[in-house]
Design an enzyme around this catalytic site. Structure first.
Site, PDB file in Angstrom:
ATOM      1  N   CYS A   1     124.007  41.604  10.688  1.00 50.18           N
ATOM      2  CA  CYS A   1     122.635  41.121  10.872  1.00 50.18           C
ATOM      3  C   CYS A   1     122.062  41.535  12.221  1.00 50.18           C
ATOM      4  CB  CYS A   1     122.591  39.602  10.712  1.00 50.18           C
ATOM      5  SG  CYS A   1     122.975  39.083   9.037  1.00 50.18           S
TER       6      CYS A   1
ATOM      7  N   ASP B   1     140.364  28.284  -0.051  1.00 49.56           N
ATOM      8  CA  ASP B   1     140.474  29.746  -0.043  1.00 49.56           C
ATOM      9  C   ASP B   1     139.688  30.242  -1.245  1.00 49.56           C
ATOM     10  OD1 ASP B   1     142.716  29.061  -2.112  1.00 49.56           O
ATOM     11  OD2 ASP B   1     142.332  31.197  -2.334  1.00 49.56           O
TER      12      ASP B   1
ATOM     13  N   CYS C   1     126.178  37.850  13.221  1.00 48.07           N
ATOM     14  CA  CYS C   1     127.223  38.799  12.843  1.00 48.07           C
ATOM     15  C   CYS C   1     126.759  40.238  13.100  1.00 48.07           C
ATOM     16  CB  CYS C   1     127.624  38.589  11.380  1.00 48.07           C
ATOM     17  SG  CYS C   1     126.643  39.545  10.203  1.00 48.07           S
TER      18      CYS C   1
HETATM   19 ZN   LIG Z   1     125.074  38.126   9.199  1.00 48.42          ZN
END
Ligand SMILES: [Zn+2]
Length: 376
Positions: A310, A267, A307
Site C-alpha cells: 500500500c 490459522d 504495508c
Molecule cells: Zn496494505
C-alpha cells in the site's frame, strides 16, 4: 529467556482474553493469527517479511513435510526452524486433516491411517505414534494430537464414533509425545455440532491433560452461524487457563466473532491463498484487484495501511501485474493480506486489554458495511 511453556492471560473482556504464550522459540501474543507455511514456506514471502507483518508463530503441515522432503531429512538438516529460516515458534498440525482431505485410497483402522501420497502414489502410514515422532523430528514448538477430523455433515452416531476414536488417539498421542522444555502438546476437541459430544470430548481431553486445546471439526462447510453456535459453548467446556485454538479459521469476521467467544489462536490459508488469486482483505471488506474498475486507479489498496504494497504501489499497478501473471503480484498482495490480518489481531488485543471489545467490533462492522472506496 524462559524455556518453560506457559500461557498468561493479561486481560479479559467478556469471554475474550488477551495474553502471551511462551515457547522454546519465543512468545506468541494472543489472540494470535498464524500464517500457514504448508511445505516449509509461507508462499510468496520471506520469513523476515512474515515476521515484519507482526506474526509471532507460523504453522507447518506434517502431511506435506513428511511426504516431501521427509521429516528425517529435515531433522538431519537441523530441524524445521533452521531448514526454512524461521526462528520464531512453529506449530505443526498432526497430518490427520490433510490425510483425509488430500490423499487417496485411505484405510482408517483403530491403529491409524494408511494412505497413498497425492504426489507419487506411494503408500504411507500415520498413527498417533508416528505423527508425534514426525512432529518431534521437525522440532515443532506446539505439537497437535493426531485426530480424525469428523466429516461434515455427520449424524450423531457417526460424529460420536469418530470423536471417540479421536479421544483414544489423543491418549496415545499424549503417551507417545516426548516432553521437552518449552514444547507443548495440544489436544483437539471433536463432536461436530453436538453439544453433548463436545462436552464428552472436552472431558476426555481434560482427563488426559494437555498444554492447550484446539476446537476441531469446524470451518468444514457448516457455515458461520452454526460455527458460532458451537463457539457459544465449546470454549467454556475447555480449561480456562489453557490456550484455545480454533483450527482452520478463517475470514476476518469469523475471527472477530470467535475471539469474542474466547478463542486465542487461529490459522488459515485464506490471506496467503487469496493473495495469490487477486483477493485483498481490507478494513472495508474484500477487494478483487483483477476487476477492471482498478485499471486506471492511482490510489493504493488501502490509504491507511502501512504495508509495502500500500505504501509503494497503486491499484492500477496491482491490477496490471495480476493480469500479466507477474510473480510480484502474489508477493505484494500476500504481504498486504498478512499485514491486514496481523493489524486486526493487534487491534483485537488492544481492545480486549482496554475493555472496549464491543466498540471495536461495532467499528469493524461499520467499516465493512461501508464497502470499498468509490471508483474514480
Ligand atoms: Zn496494505
Amino acid at each position: 529467556m524462559s524455556t518453560e511453556f506457559s500461557f498468561t492471560i493479561a486481560a479479559t473482556d467478556g469471554a475474550a482474553r488477551t495474553g502471551t504464550i511462551q515457547t522454546a522459540h519465543g512468545a506468541i501474543r494472543t489472540p494470535a493469527f498464524m500464517p500457514v507455511g504448508t511445505a516449509g514456506t509461507v508462499k510468496a514471502m520471506l520469513p523476515e517479511s512474515v515476521q515484519s507483518t507482526g506474526a509471532d508463530c507460523i504453522l507447518g503441515n506434517t502431511y506435506h513435510l513428511m511426504l516431501r522432503p521427509g521429516a528425517e531429512r529435515i531433522e538431519r538438516l537441523g530441524g524445521l526452524h533452521r531448514f526454512m529460516g524461521w526462528s520464531g515458534p512453529i506449530l505443526t498440525d498432526s497430518g490427520g486433516f490433510q490425510v483425509m482431505s488430500l490423499s487417496e485410497l485411505r484405510r482408517i483402522t483403530e491403529d491409524g491411517v494408511e494412505f497413498s501420497s497425492h504426489i507419487d502414489g506411494r503408500r504411507h502410514w500415520l498413527s498417533p505414534e508416528s505423527s508425534m515422532e514426525i512432529q518431534r523430528a521437525l522440532g515443532s514448538d506446539i505439537t497437535m494430537a493426531f485426530d480424525e477430523c469428523t466429516s461434515f455433515p455427520a449424524d450423531e452416531e457417526t460424529a460420536s464414533r469418530s470423536m471417540r476414536l479421536s479421544m483414544r488417539w489423543a491418549k496415545r498421542s499424549r503417551e507417545a509425545f516426548t516432553e521437552r522444555p518449552g514444547h507443548a502438546l495440544f489436544g483437539i476437541q471433536q463432536g461436530s455440532l453436538f453439544h453433548d459430544l463436545r462436552a464428552e470430548s472436552a472431558e476426555a481431553l481434560t482427563a488426559i491433560s494437555f498444554d492447550g486445546y484446539a476446537i476441531g471439526g469446524l470451518a468444514v462447510g457448516e457455515g458461520q452461524e452454526a460455527m458460532f453456535g458451537v463457539l457459544d459453548y465449546a470454549p467454556g467446556q475447555l480449561p480456562q487457563e489453557r490456550p484455545r485454538y480454533l483450527m482452520g479459521v478463517g475470514k476476518p469476521d469469523d475471527i472477530v466473532g470467535a475471539v469474542s467467544r474466547g478463542i486465542d489462536m487461529f490459522d488459515c490459508v485464506l490471506p496467503t491463498r487469496s493473495g495469490r488469486t487477486g483477493q485483498a482483505f481490507t478494513r472495508r471488506g474484500a477487494v478483487n484487484i483483477r476487476n477492471a474498475r482498478h485499471r486506471d486507479d492511482p490510489r493504493p489498496l488501502d490509504e491507511d495501511c502501512a504495508c509495502p504494497c500500500c505504501r509503494g504501489y497503486s491499484r492500477a499497478y496491482l491490477h496490471h501485474v495480476f493480469r500479466a501473471g507477474e510473480i510480484i503480484a502474489s508477493m505484494l498482495l500476500t504481504w498486504h493480506n498478512l499485514h491486514y490480518y496481523q493489524e486486526l489481531m493487534a487491534g483485537l488485543r488492544d481492545a480486549i486489554g482496554g475493555g472496549r471489545l464491543s466498540a471495536f467490533m461495532a467499528e469493524f462492522e461499520t467499516l465493512r458495511a461501508a464497502g470499498d472506496i468509490e471508483p474514480l
